[in-house]
Design a protein around this motif. Structure first.
Motif, short mmCIF file in Angstrom:
data_model
loop_
_atom_site.label_atom_id
_atom_site.label_comp_id
_atom_site.label_asym_id
_atom_site.label_seq_id
_atom_site.Cartn_x
_atom_site.Cartn_y
_atom_site.Cartn_z
N ASN A 121 -3.98 3.27 -3.80
CA ASN A 121 -4.11 4.17 -2.64
C ASN A 121 -3.52 3.53 -1.39
OD1 ASN A 121 -5.37 6.44 -3.78
ND2 ASN A 121 -7.42 5.62 -3.46
N ARG A 122 -3.85 2.27 -1.16
CA ARG A 122 -3.33 1.57 0.02
C ARG A 122 -1.80 1.48 -0.02
NH1 ARG A 122 -8.12 -1.16 -0.77
NH2 ARG A 122 -7.18 -2.81 -2.04
N GLU A 123 -1.28 1.15 -1.19
CA GLU A 123 0.18 1.05 -1.34
C GLU A 123 0.83 2.42 -1.13
OE1 GLU A 123 3.50 -0.39 -4.63
OE2 GLU A 123 1.39 -0.81 -5.01
N TYR A 124 0.24 3.45 -1.72
CA TYR A 124 0.76 4.81 -1.59
C TYR A 124 0.77 5.24 -0.12
CZ TYR A 124 1.41 9.80 -2.29
OH TYR A 124 1.90 11.09 -2.23
N GLU A 125 -0.35 5.02 0.57
CA GLU A 125 -0.45 5.44 1.97
C GLU A 125 0.54 4.69 2.85
OE1 GLU A 125 -4.62 5.31 3.04
OE2 GLU A 125 -5.11 6.60 1.34
N ALA A 126 0.77 3.41 2.56
CA ALA A 126 1.76 2.65 3.31
C ALA A 126 3.17 3.18 3.03
CB ALA A 126 1.67 1.17 2.94
N ARG A 127 3.41 3.58 1.81
CA ARG A 127 4.74 4.06 1.39
C ARG A 127 5.03 5.47 1.91
NH1 ARG A 127 8.93 5.96 -0.10
NH2 ARG A 127 9.91 6.03 -2.13
N PHE A 128 4.04 6.39 1.77
CA PHE A 128 4.28 7.81 2.06
C PHE A 128 3.55 8.33 3.30
CE2 PHE A 128 5.15 7.56 -2.58
CZ PHE A 128 6.47 7.97 -2.54
N ASP A 129 2.69 7.53 3.90
CA ASP A 129 1.96 7.91 5.12
C ASP A 129 1.11 9.17 4.93
OD1 ASP A 129 1.16 7.45 7.75
OD2 ASP A 129 2.70 8.79 8.55
N ARG A 130 0.47 9.26 3.77
CA ARG A 130 -0.48 10.34 3.49
C ARG A 130 -1.35 9.91 2.32
NH1 ARG A 130 4.31 13.47 2.38
NH2 ARG A 130 5.03 12.93 0.31
N VAL A 131 -2.44 10.62 2.14
CA VAL A 131 -3.35 10.33 1.04
C VAL A 131 -2.70 10.72 -0.29
CG1 VAL A 131 -4.56 12.56 1.12
CG2 VAL A 131 -5.77 10.55 0.31
N PHE A 132 -2.96 9.93 -1.32
CA PHE A 132 -2.50 10.26 -2.66
C PHE A 132 -3.33 11.44 -3.17
CE2 PHE A 132 -3.24 9.64 -7.30
CZ PHE A 132 -1.97 9.92 -7.74
N LEU A 133 -2.69 12.51 -3.53
CA LEU A 133 -3.38 13.71 -4.01
C LEU A 133 -3.00 13.97 -5.45
CD1 LEU A 133 -5.21 16.06 -2.97
CD2 LEU A 133 -3.11 17.40 -2.80
N ILE A 134 -4.03 14.19 -6.26
CA ILE A 134 -3.82 14.53 -7.65
C ILE A 134 -4.92 15.48 -8.07
CG2 ILE A 134 -5.11 12.50 -8.46
CD1 ILE A 134 -3.16 12.43 -10.88
#
Length: 164
Positions: free
Chosen positions: A104-117
């Motif tokens: 989640n932290r990596e995703y948010e740093a990469r895409f600037d939003r919460v990972f949604l699934i």
């Protein structure tokens, strides 16, 4: 509620339930103004089409209503209750939860939003595999994936509001 009750309920009664499906006013209003629905297939098709028409700002707004995957939604709201059930596959495996939190932290740093699934029916390992795979996306591919996951969640939740 069944479809007949959905069609006859006041907009004020339905608005919070629909916002728990997708917290975007234009989507909620679109569902409400197209009533009455003859069957669930038509309602679902309208909901789906309206979700596909969301702009980037509306997608961002809808995402703000979703907790991080692996975080237990707090409170007694309909949305929090649904989220806890949808994420039940995350379970209590401390290693999986730690890996998802790091992802989640990596995703948010990469895409600037919460990972949604759309986590309904998925195990922690399946969620983690999807998270890792989506971290390889370019921005446009990931934006499309987010829209698809948001659409799946909203349609699934709408089915909880209107049950046959």
């Amino acid at each position: 509620m069944d479809l007949q009750e959905f069609n006859s309920a006041s907009a004020d009664q339905l608005r919070p339930m629909l916002a728990a499906c997708c917290d975007v006013s234009r989507w909620v209003d679109g569902i409400l103004t197209k009533r009455p629905y003859g069957d669930l297939v038509v309602l679902t098709a309208v909901a789906d089409q309206l979700l596909r028409e969301l702009d980037d700002n509306e997608v961002d707004r809808a995402l703000r209503a979703h907790p991080r995957i692996g975080d237990r939604a707090q409170g007694a709201s309909t949305e929090a209750s649904w989220s806890r059930k949808e994420q039940s596959g995350v379970g209590d495996d401390p290693e999986a939860k730690k890996a998802i939190a790091e992802g989640n932290r990596e995703y948010e740093a990469r895409f600037d939003r919460v990972f949604l699934i759309c986590a309904t029916g998925l195990s922690a390992q399946e969620i983690l595999a999807n998270l890792r795979q989506r971290l390889t996306h370019d921005d446009a591919t990931e934006a499309a994936a987010v829209r698809e996951e948001l659409r799946k969640i909203a349609v699934l939740r709408l089915g909880k509001v209107v049950e046959a």
